[in-house]
Design a protein around this motif. Structure first.
Motif, PDB file in Angstrom:
ATOM      1  N   LEU A   1       0.799  -1.107   0.036  1.00 25.21           N
ATOM      2  CA  LEU A   1       0.068  -0.154   0.040  1.00 25.21           C
ATOM      3  C   LEU A   1       0.849   1.189   0.124  1.00 25.21           C
ATOM      4  CD1 LEU A   1      -2.886  -0.935   2.521  1.00 25.21           C
ATOM      5  CD2 LEU A   1      -3.052  -0.715   0.164  1.00 25.21           C
ATOM      6  N   ASP A   2       0.725   2.384  -1.034  1.00 27.66           N
ATOM      7  CA  ASP A   2       1.276   3.462  -0.899  1.00 27.66           C
ATOM      8  C   ASP A   2       0.181   4.409  -0.922  1.00 27.66           C
ATOM      9  OD1 ASP A   2       0.331   3.284  -3.448  1.00 27.66           O
ATOM     10  OD2 ASP A   2       2.344   3.553  -4.454  1.00 27.66           O
ATOM     11  N   ILE A   3       0.674   5.703  -0.923  1.00 29.22           N
ATOM     12  CA  ILE A   3      -0.409   7.104  -1.224  1.00 29.22           C
ATOM     13  C   ILE A   3      -1.297   6.750  -1.945  1.00 29.22           C
ATOM     14  CG2 ILE A   3      -0.557   9.152  -1.207  1.00 29.22           C
ATOM     15  CD1 ILE A   3       2.295   9.623  -0.064  1.00 29.22           C
ATOM     16  N   GLY A   4      -1.096   6.504  -3.352  1.00 30.10           N
ATOM     17  CA  GLY A   4      -1.950   6.502  -4.658  1.00 30.10           C
ATOM     18  C   GLY A   4      -2.796   5.166  -4.392  1.00 30.10           C
ATOM     19  N   ALA A   5      -2.568   3.983  -3.818  1.00 30.25           N
ATOM     20  CA  ALA A   5      -3.091   2.903  -3.667  1.00 30.25           C
ATOM     21  C   ALA A   5      -4.259   3.187  -2.672  1.00 30.25           C
ATOM     22  CB  ALA A   5      -2.474   1.629  -3.322  1.00 30.25           C
ATOM     23  N   SER A   6      -3.673   3.676  -1.508  1.00 35.54           N
ATOM     24  CA  SER A   6      -4.734   4.065  -0.462  1.00 35.54           C
ATOM     25  C   SER A   6      -5.794   5.152  -0.760  1.00 35.54           C
ATOM     26  CB  SER A   6      -3.775   4.832   0.923  1.00 35.54           C
ATOM     27  OG  SER A   6      -2.930   3.699   1.249  1.00 35.54           O
ATOM     28  N   GLU A   7      -5.561   6.326  -1.540  1.00 33.92           N
ATOM     29  CA  GLU A   7      -6.504   7.112  -1.828  1.00 33.92           C
ATOM     30  C   GLU A   7      -7.491   6.458  -2.913  1.00 33.92           C
ATOM     31  OE1 GLU A   7      -4.619  10.759  -3.170  1.00 33.92           O
ATOM     32  OE2 GLU A   7      -4.836  11.670  -1.352  1.00 33.92           O
ATOM     33  N   LYS A   8      -6.858   5.589  -3.925  1.00 36.92           N
ATOM     34  CA  LYS A   8      -7.764   5.086  -4.842  1.00 36.92           C
ATOM     35  C   LYS A   8      -8.844   4.140  -4.442  1.00 36.92           C
ATOM     36  CE  LYS A   8      -6.945   1.656  -8.518  1.00 36.92           C
ATOM     37  NZ  LYS A   8      -6.143   0.945  -9.396  1.00 36.92           N
ATOM     38  N   SER A   9      -8.453   3.415  -3.398  1.00 39.02           N
ATOM     39  CA  SER A   9      -9.256   2.547  -2.811  1.00 39.02           C
ATOM     40  C   SER A   9     -10.176   2.922  -1.973  1.00 39.02           C
ATOM     41  CB  SER A   9      -8.501   1.284  -2.183  1.00 39.02           C
ATOM     42  OG  SER A   9      -7.481   1.874  -1.276  1.00 39.02           O
TER      43      SER A   9
ATOM     44  N   LYS B   1     -11.082  -8.169  10.372  1.00 41.06           N
ATOM     45  CA  LYS B   1     -12.168  -8.590  11.012  1.00 41.06           C
ATOM     46  C   LYS B   1     -12.214  -7.264  12.389  1.00 41.06           C
ATOM     47  CE  LYS B   1     -14.106 -11.949  14.233  1.00 41.06           C
ATOM     48  NZ  LYS B   1     -13.712 -13.350  14.878  1.00 41.06           N
ATOM     49  N   HIS B   2     -11.150  -6.811  12.482  1.00 42.53           N
ATOM     50  CA  HIS B   2     -11.114  -5.564  13.473  1.00 42.53           C
ATOM     51  C   HIS B   2     -11.803  -4.431  13.083  1.00 42.53           C
ATOM     52  CE1 HIS B   2      -8.105  -8.431  15.126  1.00 42.53           C
ATOM     53  NE2 HIS B   2      -7.207  -8.346  14.194  1.00 42.53           N
ATOM     54  N   LEU B   3     -11.951  -4.352  11.803  1.00 45.68           N
ATOM     55  CA  LEU B   3     -12.860  -3.129  11.329  1.00 45.68           C
ATOM     56  C   LEU B   3     -14.085  -3.547  11.060  1.00 45.68           C
ATOM     57  CD1 LEU B   3     -10.248  -1.567   8.823  1.00 45.68           C
ATOM     58  CD2 LEU B   3     -10.705  -1.005  11.029  1.00 45.68           C
ATOM     59  N   ARG B   4     -14.607  -4.431  11.657  1.00 48.63           N
ATOM     60  CA  ARG B   4     -16.033  -4.947  11.637  1.00 48.63           C
ATOM     61  C   ARG B   4     -16.415  -5.693  10.289  1.00 48.63           C
ATOM     62  NH1 ARG B   4     -18.975   0.129  14.010  1.00 48.63           N
ATOM     63  NH2 ARG B   4     -17.462   1.283  12.615  1.00 48.63           N
ATOM     64  N   GLY B   5     -15.582  -6.185   9.574  1.00 52.80           N
ATOM     65  CA  GLY B   5     -15.832  -7.152   8.590  1.00 52.80           C
ATOM     66  C   GLY B   5     -16.854  -8.297   8.944  1.00 52.80           C
ATOM     67  N   ASP B   6     -17.735  -8.341   8.074  1.00 49.10           N
ATOM     68  CA  ASP B   6     -18.680  -9.384   7.994  1.00 49.10           C
ATOM     69  C   ASP B   6     -18.254 -10.687   8.027  1.00 49.10           C
ATOM     70  OD1 ASP B   6     -21.488  -7.949   8.241  1.00 49.10           O
ATOM     71  OD2 ASP B   6     -20.428  -7.138   6.611  1.00 49.10           O
ATOM     72  N   ALA B   7     -17.313 -11.161   7.171  1.00 44.83           N
ATOM     73  CA  ALA B   7     -16.778 -12.518   7.169  1.00 44.83           C
ATOM     74  C   ALA B   7     -15.285 -12.512   6.553  1.00 44.83           C
ATOM     75  CB  ALA B   7     -17.512 -13.302   6.314  1.00 44.83           C
ATOM     76  N   ASN B   8     -14.609 -12.977   7.348  1.00 42.61           N
ATOM     77  CA  ASN B   8     -12.942 -12.899   6.959  1.00 42.61           C
ATOM     78  C   ASN B   8     -12.461 -14.422   6.583  1.00 42.61           C
ATOM     79  OD1 ASN B   8     -13.522 -10.286   8.484  1.00 42.61           O
ATOM     80  ND2 ASN B   8     -11.477  -9.850   7.558  1.00 42.61           N
ATOM     81  N   TYR B   9     -12.063 -14.724   5.605  1.00 43.95           N
ATOM     82  CA  TYR B   9     -11.586 -16.123   5.227  1.00 43.95           C
ATOM     83  C   TYR B   9      -9.937 -15.964   4.789  1.00 43.95           C
ATOM     84  CZ  TYR B   9     -16.580 -16.876   4.876  1.00 43.95           C
ATOM     85  OH  TYR B   9     -18.049 -16.953   4.875  1.00 43.95           O
TER      86      TYR B   9
ATOM     87  N   HIS C   1      -2.895   9.498   4.605  1.00 40.63           N
ATOM     88  CA  HIS C   1      -3.555   8.871   3.232  1.00 40.63           C
ATOM     89  C   HIS C   1      -3.824   7.420   3.908  1.00 40.63           C
ATOM     90  CE1 HIS C   1      -2.857  12.280   0.739  1.00 40.63           C
ATOM     91  NE2 HIS C   1      -1.596  12.484   1.257  1.00 40.63           N
ATOM     92  N   GLY C   2      -3.131   6.709   4.636  1.00 39.39           N
ATOM     93  CA  GLY C   2      -3.483   5.343   4.562  1.00 39.39           C
ATOM     94  C   GLY C   2      -4.537   5.313   5.574  1.00 39.39           C
ATOM     95  N   ALA C   3      -4.876   6.095   6.506  1.00 44.68           N
ATOM     96  CA  ALA C   3      -5.859   6.347   7.523  1.00 44.68           C
ATOM     97  C   ALA C   3      -7.129   6.486   6.710  1.00 44.68           C
ATOM     98  CB  ALA C   3      -5.623   7.521   8.369  1.00 44.68           C
ATOM     99  N   LYS C   4      -7.193   7.194   5.443  1.00 53.29           N
ATOM    100  CA  LYS C   4      -8.352   7.315   4.656  1.00 53.29           C
ATOM    101  C   LYS C   4      -8.912   5.977   4.327  1.00 53.29           C
ATOM    102  CE  LYS C   4      -6.910  11.503   2.685  1.00 53.29           C
ATOM    103  NZ  LYS C   4      -6.359  12.170   1.151  1.00 53.29           N
ATOM    104  N   LEU C   5      -8.186   4.846   3.927  1.00 55.15           N
ATOM    105  CA  LEU C   5      -8.804   3.566   3.805  1.00 55.15           C
ATOM    106  C   LEU C   5      -9.197   2.928   4.873  1.00 55.15           C
ATOM    107  CD1 LEU C   5      -9.279   1.488   1.760  1.00 55.15           C
ATOM    108  CD2 LEU C   5      -6.652   1.019   2.047  1.00 55.15           C
ATOM    109  N   LEU C   6      -8.376   3.185   6.154  1.00 53.14           N
ATOM    110  CA  LEU C   6      -8.781   2.584   7.412  1.00 53.14           C
ATOM    111  C   LEU C   6     -10.183   3.061   7.740  1.00 53.14           C
ATOM    112  CD1 LEU C   6      -6.830   1.886  10.362  1.00 53.14           C
ATOM    113  CD2 LEU C   6      -8.797   3.026  10.779  1.00 53.14           C
TER     114      LEU C   6
ATOM    115  N   VAL D   1      -5.820  -2.494   7.806  1.00 52.97           N
ATOM    116  CA  VAL D   1      -6.459  -1.502   7.010  1.00 52.97           C
ATOM    117  C   VAL D   1      -7.398  -2.114   6.056  1.00 52.97           C
ATOM    118  CG1 VAL D   1      -5.764   0.031   5.102  1.00 52.97           C
ATOM    119  CG2 VAL D   1      -4.723   0.395   7.237  1.00 52.97           C
ATOM    120  N   MET D   2      -6.755  -3.253   5.321  1.00 57.47           N
ATOM    121  CA  MET D   2      -7.552  -3.912   4.481  1.00 57.47           C
ATOM    122  C   MET D   2      -8.617  -4.803   4.811  1.00 57.47           C
ATOM    123  SD  MET D   2      -6.167  -3.239   1.594  1.00 57.47           S
ATOM    124  CE  MET D   2      -6.906  -4.502   0.355  1.00 57.47           C
ATOM    125  N   SER D   3      -9.617  -4.129   5.468  1.00 55.90           N
ATOM    126  CA  SER D   3     -11.031  -4.660   6.036  1.00 55.90           C
ATOM    127  C   SER D   3     -10.831  -5.819   6.691  1.00 55.90           C
ATOM    128  CB  SER D   3     -11.695  -4.955   4.573  1.00 55.90           C
ATOM    129  OG  SER D   3     -13.365  -5.287   5.013  1.00 55.90           O
TER     130      SER D   3
END
Length: 279
Positions: free
Chosen positions: A128-136, A207-215, A173-178, A203-205
């Protein structure tokens, strides 16, 4: 003029202002029709387009066993994984030329629209970099606004290091995705295909960010850092006096931590519906 603010600048991977570029008007109109076919007419969930289910959601996909290399340092294209999972392998990518280390796209599962976010190890190892964080982050916000469920494919070694990223505000910028994932109220499904390290895992969804299911697929590594790096950091200082300078140390460790996961899944199976989490 082109170098100052043309399509190659705004849609070609530099500024990220434009979401795409096409060779002519006909191609542009066809792409817009394809995009609109995935989108609802409003933010009302009942307006999400539903197409007839012509791709068996329980079909086996043996190729998924071969697409992800066992070597955590070996690159592969996450788009190949995504196409195998989506109905008929059809997807419409958003900003395909910008921040290629992450994939954002629309697709269908069981005839219904889903948003796809996925690290792409073939570019910058999926960092993850600045561009990827903002884009996603913008894509996740968009999906949340229009009640589009989000499926996240994770293979991330961490945030991209370097003074350029630090001076550019990678933490901000990483916090934006979080925050985008944490505040999204749509169904969120996360699939970790190989590894998830450090803060980028959270940051990537996660379970700690309340994802519904993590596999997690078999052999997945979830940790602060890779096993080799952690081992070297912890023990090399102590052992350096007892090891010859040119000695090569080979470490065969597979770290898989079930913490923060719902279950381990067979990667060849598409069984299970995202819609179970929206009802």
């Amino acid at each position: 003029k082109e170098e100052l603010g043309g399509a190659s600048v705004h849609a070609g991977g530099k500024s990220g202002v434009s979401h795409g570029s096409y060779p002519n008007d006909v191609a542009t109109l066809r792409a817009m029709r394809t995009l609109l076919d995935y989108l609802p007419s409003s933010n009302d969930a009942s307006t999400l387009p539903v197409r007839p289910v012509t791709d068996d959601p329980k079909r086996s996909v043996p190729s998924l066993d071969r697409l992800v290399p066992d070597d955590p340092n070996m690159p592969y294209d996450m788009k190949d994984i995504v196409r195998e999972v989506l109905d008929h392998g059809s997807m419409f990518e958003i900003q395909p030329e910008h921040a290629k280390n992450i994939v954002t796209a629309f697709g269908r599962m069981e005839g219904r629209t889903v948003g796809i976010v996925g690290n792409n190890p073939i570019v910058l190892a999926g960092c993850l970099d600045i561009g990827a964080s903002e884009k996603s982050a913008r894509f996740v916000r968009f999906c949340d606004c229009f009640n589009i469920p989000i499926v996240t494919f994770v293979d991330v070694p961490g945030f991209l290091p370097g003074t350029g990223q630090e001076h550019g505000g990678i933490i901000r910028h990483g916090a934006k995705l979080l925050f985008a994932f944490a505040e999204a109220t749509v169904p969120k499904i996360t699939v970790i295909s190989r590894k998830a390290y450090g803060g980028a895992y959270d940051v990537m969804s996660s379970k700690h960010l309340r994802g519904d299911a993590n596999y997690a697929w078999p052999g997945v590594e979830i940790a602060v850092m890779g096993a080799r790096g952690r081992w070297r950091l912890s023990f090399m200082a102590r052992m350096s006096r007892n090891i010859e300078p040119n000695t090569r140390i080979d470490l065969q460790i597979q770290w898989w931590c079930p913490t923060g996961l719902h279950r381990q899944r067979d990667p060849t199976s598409r069984q299970g519906s995202i819609w179970n989490y929206s009802e």
